[in-house]
Scaffold this motif. Structure first.
Motif, PDB file in Angstrom:
ATOM      1  N   VAL A  14      -5.289  -8.666   6.380  1.00  0.00           N
ATOM      2  CA  VAL A  14      -6.135  -8.677   7.569  1.00  0.00           C
ATOM      3  C   VAL A  14      -5.872  -7.461   8.462  1.00  0.00           C
ATOM      4  CG1 VAL A  14      -4.667 -10.043   9.136  1.00  0.00           C
ATOM      5  CG2 VAL A  14      -7.138 -10.234   9.282  1.00  0.00           C
ATOM      6  N   THR A  15      -4.610  -7.065   8.604  1.00  0.00           N
ATOM      7  CA  THR A  15      -4.287  -5.975   9.522  1.00  0.00           C
ATOM      8  C   THR A  15      -4.658  -4.614   8.955  1.00  0.00           C
ATOM      9  OG1 THR A  15      -2.417  -7.305  10.284  1.00  0.00           O
ATOM     10  CG2 THR A  15      -2.474  -5.035  11.006  1.00  0.00           C
ATOM     11  N   CYS A  16      -4.603  -4.468   7.650  1.00  0.00           N
ATOM     12  CA  CYS A  16      -4.882  -3.168   7.032  1.00  0.00           C
ATOM     13  C   CYS A  16      -6.353  -2.963   6.705  1.00  0.00           C
ATOM     14  CB  CYS A  16      -4.054  -3.006   5.760  1.00  0.00           C
ATOM     15  SG  CYS A  16      -2.275  -2.909   6.050  1.00  0.00           S
ATOM     16  N   THR A  17      -7.172  -4.009   6.867  1.00  0.00           N
ATOM     17  CA  THR A  17      -8.589  -3.874   6.502  1.00  0.00           C
ATOM     18  C   THR A  17      -9.550  -4.198   7.642  1.00  0.00           C
ATOM     19  OG1 THR A  17      -8.751  -6.171   5.698  1.00  0.00           O
ATOM     20  CG2 THR A  17      -8.053  -4.490   4.113  1.00  0.00           C
ATOM     21  N   SER A  18      -9.086  -4.908   8.660  1.00  0.00           N
ATOM     22  CA  SER A  18     -10.002  -5.434   9.673  1.00  0.00           C
ATOM     23  C   SER A  18     -10.413  -4.416  10.728  1.00  0.00           C
ATOM     24  CB  SER A  18      -9.348  -6.627  10.376  1.00  0.00           C
ATOM     25  OG  SER A  18     -10.140  -7.061  11.467  1.00  0.00           O
ATOM     26  N   LYS A  19     -11.651  -4.530  11.174  1.00  0.00           N
ATOM     27  CA  LYS A  19     -12.147  -3.709  12.278  1.00  0.00           C
ATOM     28  C   LYS A  19     -11.468  -4.094  13.592  1.00  0.00           C
ATOM     29  CE  LYS A  19     -15.947  -6.928  13.184  1.00  0.00           C
ATOM     30  NZ  LYS A  19     -17.418  -7.125  13.241  1.00  0.00           N
ATOM     31  N   HIS A  20     -10.858  -5.277  13.640  1.00  0.00           N
ATOM     32  CA  HIS A  20     -10.192  -5.735  14.860  1.00  0.00           C
ATOM     33  C   HIS A  20      -8.762  -5.215  14.980  1.00  0.00           C
ATOM     34  CE1 HIS A  20     -13.568  -8.313  15.550  1.00  0.00           C
ATOM     35  NE2 HIS A  20     -13.302  -9.118  14.532  1.00  0.00           N
ATOM     36  N   SER A  21      -8.217  -4.634  13.924  1.00  0.00           N
ATOM     37  CA  SER A  21      -6.810  -4.232  13.901  1.00  0.00           C
ATOM     38  C   SER A  21      -6.567  -2.986  14.744  1.00  0.00           C
ATOM     39  CB  SER A  21      -6.365  -3.975  12.459  1.00  0.00           C
ATOM     40  OG  SER A  21      -5.096  -3.360  12.426  1.00  0.00           O
ATOM     41  N   ARG A  22      -5.747  -3.130  15.770  1.00  0.00           N
ATOM     42  CA  ARG A  22      -5.429  -1.978  16.627  1.00  0.00           C
ATOM     43  C   ARG A  22      -4.615  -0.945  15.856  1.00  0.00           C
ATOM     44  NH1 ARG A  22      -4.303  -6.348  20.014  1.00  0.00           N
ATOM     45  NH2 ARG A  22      -2.066  -6.098  19.674  1.00  0.00           N
ATOM     46  N   ASN A  23      -3.715  -1.418  15.001  1.00  0.00           N
ATOM     47  CA  ASN A  23      -2.866  -0.489  14.258  1.00  0.00           C
ATOM     48  C   ASN A  23      -3.669   0.301  13.220  1.00  0.00           C
ATOM     49  OD1 ASN A  23      -0.005  -1.145  15.255  1.00  0.00           O
ATOM     50  ND2 ASN A  23      -0.831  -3.169  14.796  1.00  0.00           N
ATOM     51  N   ARG A  24      -4.563  -0.382  12.523  1.00  0.00           N
ATOM     52  CA  ARG A  24      -5.425   0.329  11.577  1.00  0.00           C
ATOM     53  C   ARG A  24      -6.304   1.343  12.313  1.00  0.00           C
ATOM     54  NH1 ARG A  24      -9.982   1.379   9.618  1.00  0.00           N
ATOM     55  NH2 ARG A  24     -10.909   0.351  11.422  1.00  0.00           N
ATOM     56  N   PHE A  25      -6.774   0.963  13.506  1.00  0.00           N
ATOM     57  CA  PHE A  25      -7.590   1.855  14.321  1.00  0.00           C
ATOM     58  C   PHE A  25      -6.823   3.135  14.674  1.00  0.00           C
ATOM     59  CE2 PHE A  25      -8.634   3.348  18.628  1.00  0.00           C
ATOM     60  CZ  PHE A  25      -9.979   3.686  18.468  1.00  0.00           C
ATOM     61  N   VAL A  26      -5.556   2.973  15.050  1.00  0.00           N
ATOM     62  CA  VAL A  26      -4.733   4.144  15.379  1.00  0.00           C
ATOM     63  C   VAL A  26      -4.678   5.096  14.183  1.00  0.00           C
ATOM     64  CG1 VAL A  26      -2.379   4.923  15.865  1.00  0.00           C
ATOM     65  CG2 VAL A  26      -3.344   3.024  17.157  1.00  0.00           C
ATOM     66  N   GLY A  27      -4.402   4.557  13.003  1.00  0.00           N
ATOM     67  CA  GLY A  27      -4.333   5.392  11.810  1.00  0.00           C
ATOM     68  C   GLY A  27      -5.655   6.054  11.486  1.00  0.00           C
ATOM     69  N   GLU A  28      -6.729   5.302  11.628  1.00  0.00           N
ATOM     70  CA  GLU A  28      -8.062   5.851  11.348  1.00  0.00           C
ATOM     71  C   GLU A  28      -8.376   7.030  12.264  1.00  0.00           C
ATOM     72  OE1 GLU A  28     -12.483   4.022  10.579  1.00  0.00           O
ATOM     73  OE2 GLU A  28     -11.377   3.295  12.335  1.00  0.00           O
ATOM     74  N   GLN A  29      -8.052   6.867  13.545  1.00  0.00           N
ATOM     75  CA  GLN A  29      -8.312   7.952  14.492  1.00  0.00           C
ATOM     76  C   GLN A  29      -7.432   9.167  14.208  1.00  0.00           C
ATOM     77  OE1 GLN A  29     -10.901   7.805  16.868  1.00  0.00           O
ATOM     78  NE2 GLN A  29     -11.293   6.106  15.457  1.00  0.00           N
ATOM     79  N   LEU A  30      -6.192   8.935  13.783  1.00  0.00           N
ATOM     80  CA  LEU A  30      -5.329  10.047  13.371  1.00  0.00           C
ATOM     81  C   LEU A  30      -5.939  10.771  12.175  1.00  0.00           C
ATOM     82  CD1 LEU A  30      -1.848   8.296  13.685  1.00  0.00           C
ATOM     83  CD2 LEU A  30      -2.572  10.301  14.995  1.00  0.00           C
ATOM     84  N   GLY A  31      -6.488   9.997  11.242  1.00  0.00           N
ATOM     85  CA  GLY A  31      -7.129  10.589  10.075  1.00  0.00           C
ATOM     86  C   GLY A  31      -8.343  11.422  10.432  1.00  0.00           C
ATOM     87  N   LYS A  32      -8.963  11.101  11.556  1.00  0.00           N
ATOM     88  CA  LYS A  32     -10.135  11.853  12.014  1.00  0.00           C
ATOM     89  C   LYS A  32      -9.758  13.031  12.897  1.00  0.00           C
ATOM     90  CE  LYS A  32     -13.376   7.993  11.719  1.00  0.00           C
ATOM     91  NZ  LYS A  32     -14.288   7.094  12.458  1.00  0.00           N
ATOM     92  N   GLY A  33      -8.433  13.240  13.089  1.00  0.00           N
ATOM     93  CA  GLY A  33      -7.982  14.439  13.792  1.00  0.00           C
ATOM     94  C   GLY A  33      -7.530  14.255  15.221  1.00  0.00           C
ATOM     95  N   ARG A  34      -7.564  13.046  15.758  1.00  0.00           N
ATOM     96  CA  ARG A  34      -7.115  12.835  17.129  1.00  0.00           C
ATOM     97  C   ARG A  34      -5.589  12.791  17.196  1.00  0.00           C
ATOM     98  NH1 ARG A  34      -9.936   7.782  19.772  1.00  0.00           N
ATOM     99  NH2 ARG A  34      -8.989   8.674  21.648  1.00  0.00           N
ATOM    100  N   LYS A  35      -5.030  13.027  18.370  1.00  0.00           N
ATOM    101  CA  LYS A  35      -3.589  12.999  18.586  1.00  0.00           C
ATOM    102  C   LYS A  35      -3.147  11.585  18.976  1.00  0.00           C
ATOM    103  CE  LYS A  35      -2.935  17.393  17.874  1.00  0.00           C
ATOM    104  NZ  LYS A  35      -2.211  17.849  16.656  1.00  0.00           N
TER     105      LYS A  35
END
Length: 334
Positions: free
Chosen positions: A249-270
Motif C-alpha cells: 500500500v505504501t509503495c504503490t498508493s497515491k495517498h502515500s506521503r513517502n512514495r510522493f516524496v520519492g516521486e517528486q525527487l525523481g522528477k527533479g525537485r529537492k
C-alpha cells in the motif's frame, strides 16, 4: 464502552478517533495545532489532514490533555504523534498517569538520536508507570479507511491478551483486526517500509516501469528481513500485514506521503522543498537517518537503503543510485 484519549490529529489519528467513536466508545482527541483543533470542533471535519470526511459529533476535541488525564480515567491512550516528537508527549504523560492504562502506538519509525524503536522509547520514558503496550500497524491509509473501505490491520503486543484487547476495541464490519506477538517485527516492518516507499517513488518519478519497481520492492523486502534478523524479529512477520501488506500500500498508493516524496525527487525537485510543501510528515525521510546509522554501525548488507540515504543526504544522483545497485557483484538470490 471504553474511554479513549487520542494524542495526535493527523489523518490517521483523526480517522481512528472517528472509527472508535462510531464503535461506541467515549473518545477525546487532542491535536497540537490549535487551528486544526478549532476546525474539527466547529465543523466536524479535519479539513487539513482528512478533508471531505464528516466526523461524528460525539467525538470530543480537547485543548489540554494533561489536565484531562487528572480529571478522567481512560482505558486506552492512542499515540498518533510523529515518532521524532514522541518523547515530549511521553514525558507529559508520565507526570499525569496515576492509574493503569493500555498504550497503543501508531507512529511508524525509528528515533534518530537513539536508533531505538518506538516501544523502546515508550519503555524508557514511562518507566515506573503501570501500563500495557501494543501497536496498530498495517496497510491502512486513512483516506480509504475513513470512507469505510474494507481493510485489515495488525494489533501487536508481546502480551497476546493486550493485543486481543486492542483487536476488540478497533474491529468492526469494515476494519478486520488480526493479532500478533512479534512486536519487534511489526514495528520494523511499519518503519522500514516508509523508507522503501521513497525509493519506489523515485522509480515512479523517473518512469522506470513495472519491472524496475517490482525488482526494487522484492529486494527491499529482503533487506528488511535481514535487518529484522539482526533485531531478532520473526521473518514471517515481514510477509504479513505489517510487512508485505504495508509495503504494497505504501509503495504503490497515491495517498502515500513517502512514495510522493520519492516521486517528486525523481522528477527533479529537492528534498527540502518537497518536505516544506507537504501538510503531513514523511516518516521515511527521517527514519532513514537512524537506519543508516544502524546499517553502518552493525555492518548490515542493505544496498538499497544505503544508496537511498546517499541520495537524500549526501547529494548522490538518482542515476548513480540505480547504476550502483545494478552493477554490484553477481550472486545467488538466497
Amino acid at each position: 464502552m471504553s474511554k479513549v484519549l487520542v494524542l495526535g490529529g493527523g489523518g490517521f489519528g483523526t480517522c481512528l478517533s472517528n472509527l472508535l467513536t462510531e464503535n461506541g466508545n467515549d473518545v477525546y482527541l487532542w491535536e497540537y495545532n490549535e487551528k486544526v483543533r478549532d476546525v474539527i470542533r466547529k465543523e466536524h471535519e479535519n479539513t487539513v489532514f482528512l478533508p471531505g470526511i464528516k466526523l461524528s459529533e460525539k467525538l470530543k476535541v480537547v485543548d489540554e490533555y494533561q489536565k484531562l488525564l487528572g480529571e478522567e480515567k481512560f482505558d486506552f491512550i492512542l499515540l498518533a504523534t510523529p515518532c521524532q516528537f514522541l518523547r515530549g508527549i511521553l514525558k507529559n504523560l508520565k507526570t499525569s498517569l496515576t492509574y493503569k492504562v493500555i498504550i497503543i502506538n501508531i507512529a511508524k519509525g525509528i528515533e534518530i538520536a537513539s536508533k531505538k524503536r518506538m516501544s523502546e522509547v515508550v519503555e524508557e520514558e514511562l518507566d515506573g508507570c503501570d501500563y500495557e503496550y501494543g501497536i496498530l500497524t498495517g496497510p491502512t491509509h486513512a483516506e480509504d479507511l475513513a470512507k469505510k473501505m474494507p481493510s485489515a490491520i495488525l494489533a501487536a503486543s508481546v502480551n497476546l491478551e493486550t493485543a486481543e484487547k486492542i483487536q476488540k476495541l478497533f474491529n468492526n464490519d469494515y476494519l478486520r483486526v488480526y493479532t500478533g506477538t512479534d512486536l519487534i517485527g511489526a514495528e520494523l516492518g511499519g518503519a522500514l517500509k516508509n523508507c522503501l516507499a521513497i525509493a519506489a517513488g523515485m522509480a515512479d518519478g523517473l518512469e522506470l516501469g513495472d519491472n524496475s519497481k517490482a525488482a526494487l520492492l522484492t529486494r527491499g523486502i529482503n533487506e528488511i528481513i535481514r535487518i529484522g534478523e539482526y533485531y531478532g524479529a520473526d521473518p514471517k512477520t515481514f510477509f504479513g500485514l505489517s510487512g508485505l501488506g504495508d509495503i504494497i500500500v505504501t509503495c504503490t498508493s497515491k495517498h502515500s506521503r513517502n512514495r510522493f516524496v520519492g516521486e517528486q525527487l525523481g522528477k527533479g525537485r529537492k528534498l527540502a522543498e518537497i518536505l516544506e510543501s507537504m501538510n503531513g510528515i514523511s516518516e521515511g525521510s527521517e527514519t532513514i537517518k537512524a537506519l543508516h546509522n544502524i546499517i553502518v554501525d552493525e555492518n548490515i548488507n542493505a544496498p538499497i537503503f544505503t544508496e537511498l540515504y546517499k541520495v537524500l543526504y549526501e547529494d548522490e544522483t538518482l542515476e548513480n543510485l540505480f547504476y550502483n545497485l545494478m552493477s554490484r557483484k553477481l550472486k545467488s538470490e538466497f
